[in-house]
Design a protein around this motif. Structure first.
Motif, PDB file in Angstrom:
ATOM      1  N   TYR A   1      38.199  74.045 -12.671  1.00  0.00           N
ATOM      2  CA  TYR A   1      38.930  75.316 -12.771  1.00  0.00           C
ATOM      3  C   TYR A   1      37.957  76.421 -13.114  1.00  0.00           C
ATOM      4  N   CYS A   2      38.143  77.569 -12.504  1.00  0.00           N
ATOM      5  CA  CYS A   2      37.403  78.765 -12.912  1.00  0.00           C
ATOM      6  C   CYS A   2      38.175  80.000 -12.478  1.00  0.00           C
TER       7      CYS A   2
ATOM      8  N   ALA B   1      35.177  82.628 -21.962  1.00  0.00           N
ATOM      9  CA  ALA B   1      33.865  82.564 -21.310  1.00  0.00           C
ATOM     10  C   ALA B   1      33.674  81.246 -20.569  1.00  0.00           C
ATOM     11  N   GLU B   2      34.309  80.176 -21.050  1.00  0.00           N
ATOM     12  CA  GLU B   2      34.210  78.880 -20.389  1.00  0.00           C
ATOM     13  C   GLU B   2      34.877  78.898 -19.021  1.00  0.00           C
TER      14      GLU B   2
ATOM     15  N   ILE C   1      47.620  80.138 -11.782  1.00  0.00           N
ATOM     16  CA  ILE C   1      46.436  79.285 -11.768  1.00  0.00           C
ATOM     17  C   ILE C   1      45.663  79.422 -13.079  1.00  0.00           C
ATOM     18  N   ARG C   2      45.603  80.641 -13.608  1.00  0.00           N
ATOM     19  CA  ARG C   2      44.939  80.830 -14.907  1.00  0.00           C
ATOM     20  C   ARG C   2      45.661  80.031 -15.987  1.00  0.00           C
ATOM     21  N   TYR C   3      46.978  80.077 -16.002  1.00  0.00           N
ATOM     22  CA  TYR C   3      47.723  79.302 -16.994  1.00  0.00           C
ATOM     23  C   TYR C   3      47.461  77.809 -16.828  1.00  0.00           C
ATOM     24  N   LEU C   4      47.447  77.344 -15.588  1.00  0.00           N
ATOM     25  CA  LEU C   4      47.214  75.931 -15.313  1.00  0.00           C
ATOM     26  C   LEU C   4      45.850  75.482 -15.843  1.00  0.00           C
ATOM     27  N   GLY C   5      44.811  76.202 -15.450  1.00  0.00           N
ATOM     28  CA  GLY C   5      43.465  75.812 -15.858  1.00  0.00           C
ATOM     29  C   GLY C   5      43.203  75.979 -17.336  1.00  0.00           C
TER      30      GLY C   5
ATOM     31  N   MET D   1      42.380  73.136 -20.328  1.00  0.00           N
ATOM     32  CA  MET D   1      41.182  73.223 -21.160  1.00  0.00           C
ATOM     33  C   MET D   1      41.533  73.217 -22.639  1.00  0.00           C
ATOM     34  N   GLU D   2      42.628  73.893 -22.993  1.00  0.00           N
ATOM     35  CA  GLU D   2      43.040  73.929 -24.398  1.00  0.00           C
ATOM     36  C   GLU D   2      43.556  72.570 -24.856  1.00  0.00           C
ATOM     37  N   LEU D   3      44.239  71.847 -23.986  1.00  0.00           N
ATOM     38  CA  LEU D   3      44.639  70.482 -24.332  1.00  0.00           C
ATOM     39  C   LEU D   3      43.407  69.642 -24.662  1.00  0.00           C
ATOM     40  N   GLY D   4      42.346  69.825 -23.870  1.00  0.00           N
ATOM     41  CA  GLY D   4      41.114  69.088 -24.115  1.00  0.00           C
ATOM     42  C   GLY D   4      40.485  69.436 -25.442  1.00  0.00           C
TER      43      GLY D   4
END
Length: 391
Positions: free
Chosen positions: A9-10, A187-188, A355-359, A363-366
């Motif tokens: 994701y980016c 930034a990630e 898509i921003r919400y998805l990605g 990442m936050e779950l991780g």
């Protein structure tokens, strides 16, 4: 049915419409930029991409002519890679992800890209309005052509959501964005984009071009105060919606690479999480903001989820009133809802946001080492999308 993994994701940073760094960046290079980077992050050959599906709220002009296919070509995916552009306004990005996920789950392909792009600067202010309104339908349901601000004002009034509550929500959301910025979370996600913006001299009125690199979101205002928001005039006389408690008009693009989870595991690719499914709902067009709750409820029922199963909630900040209504209706805990703020501070390029919400949610779950999340996004003309993610 096969499991569907998100392996990369980016996004671009989000720029202010008309005044920001992307104010004359065509949709093709914007979308191609994130497609190219997402493929690179996924450690794939671009020629392995079997389909590109882009969501776009305003698919005409600089984001028209099936921008998904053209962006895929410009990104170097090759002439053999097809593309399709879909429009469900603010829900377009999540719908794009659902289309790709369903094809992978059904075994029709193994690797695809879902994305979203919006150039409000180049499109919204130059829309083709020839025969835009169909009078017989307008006479029956006028709200089909209401502005989103009109629908938000209607919901705030009908459900007694005060101006003070909306403004206080914004202060809290801006604080969360500021904290996420300080921790480097955005930034990630962001891949810097070199471009040329148009700059207007306020004194002379003359415009000139300036070479810039967009690497940070332009919208956040960490110094936002309740007093400052209270001083803003409502957009509509007698309403409660202001420039401060609504999402910002913005430009940007985002992409995810989705893949047969078994194949991704075989290749030892970095799996961010699984896309488990999406649901839709629709309400009266004038009540657009409230559609998220029924979409989420359908999703939860379909996947046999309880509220306590969910580790993160992301409820679209189309307006503060939108999130306030749906959070109350769903009774989502504040400490796990919109934990990094949302579109009011960051901005809302319509097709990109899902898509921003998805990605970002994956990442936050991780980061939290958690497992399940639900996203809800309302969309124009009284609709909403909701997606279930698992890590």
């Amino acid at each position: 049915m096969k499991d569907v993994a998100v392996v990369a994701y980016c996004r671009t940073a989000i720029a202010k419409a008309r005044r920001g760094a992307l104010n004359q960046t065509h949709g093709i290079p914007m979308a191609a930029h994130v497609i190219r980077e997402a493929v690179d992050r996924a450690q794939l050959d671009p020629h392995e991409i079997e389909d590109v599906v882009l969501g776009c709220g305003l698919p005409e002009g600089a984001t028209g002519h099936n921008i998904a296919r053209n962006a895929a070509l410009f990104a170097g995916c090759g002439t053999q890679t097809p593309g399709i552009t879909i429009n469900r306004y603010c829900g377009s990005g999540l719908n794009a992800a659902s289309v790709v996920a369903n094809r992978i789950a059904a075994g029709e392909m193994q690797i695809g890209i879902a994305g979203g792009v919006e150039s409000i600067s180049l499109v919204q202010f130059h829309l083709n309005l020839d025969n835009f309104v169909y009078q017989p339908l307008q006479e029956k349901i006028p709200a089909v052509w209401w502005t989103m601000i009109q629908t938000a004002d209607f919901v705030a009034d009908k459900f007694s959501i005060s101006r003070e509550a909306q403004d206080q929500y914004v202060v809290d959301s801006q604080k969360r964005v500021a904290a996420a910025l300080k921790e480097g979370k955005f930034a990630e996600e962001i891949v810097p984009l070199k471009t040329v913006m148009s700059v207007k001299n306020k004194k002379t009125g003359e415009t000139s071009n300036k070479h810039v690199t967009l690497s940070e979101d332009e919208g956040p205002r960490p110094d936002t105060t309740l007093e400052g928001l209270t001083a803003l005039e409502p957009v509509n006389t007698g309403g409660t919606i202001t420039a401060g408690n609504a999402s910002q008009l913005s430009d940007g693009a985002a992409a995810v690479v989705m893949m047969d989870a078994e194949l991704a595991a075989q290749r030892n690719l970095p799996i961010l999480g699984l896309f488990r499914g999406m649901q839709l709902s629709a309400v009266a067009p004038k009540e657009m903001s409230i559609a998220v709750a029924p979409a989420v409820k359908k999703l939860m029922k379909q996947h046999r989820l309880n509220m306590t199963d969910i580790d993160l909630w992301e409820l679209h900040e189309a307006f503060a009133v939108t999130t306030l209504y749906n959070q109350d209706e769903l009774d989502t805990p504040w400490e796990i809802t919109n934990v990094n703020g949302g579109a009011i501070a960051l901005g809302h390029p319509y097709g990109m946001s899902g898509i921003r919400y998805l990605g970002s949610t994956l990442m936050e779950l991780g980061r939290r080492e958690k497992h399940k999340a639900v996203i809800g996004v309302c969309t124009a003309v009284g609709m909403a999308t909701a997606a279930y993610l698992e890590r």
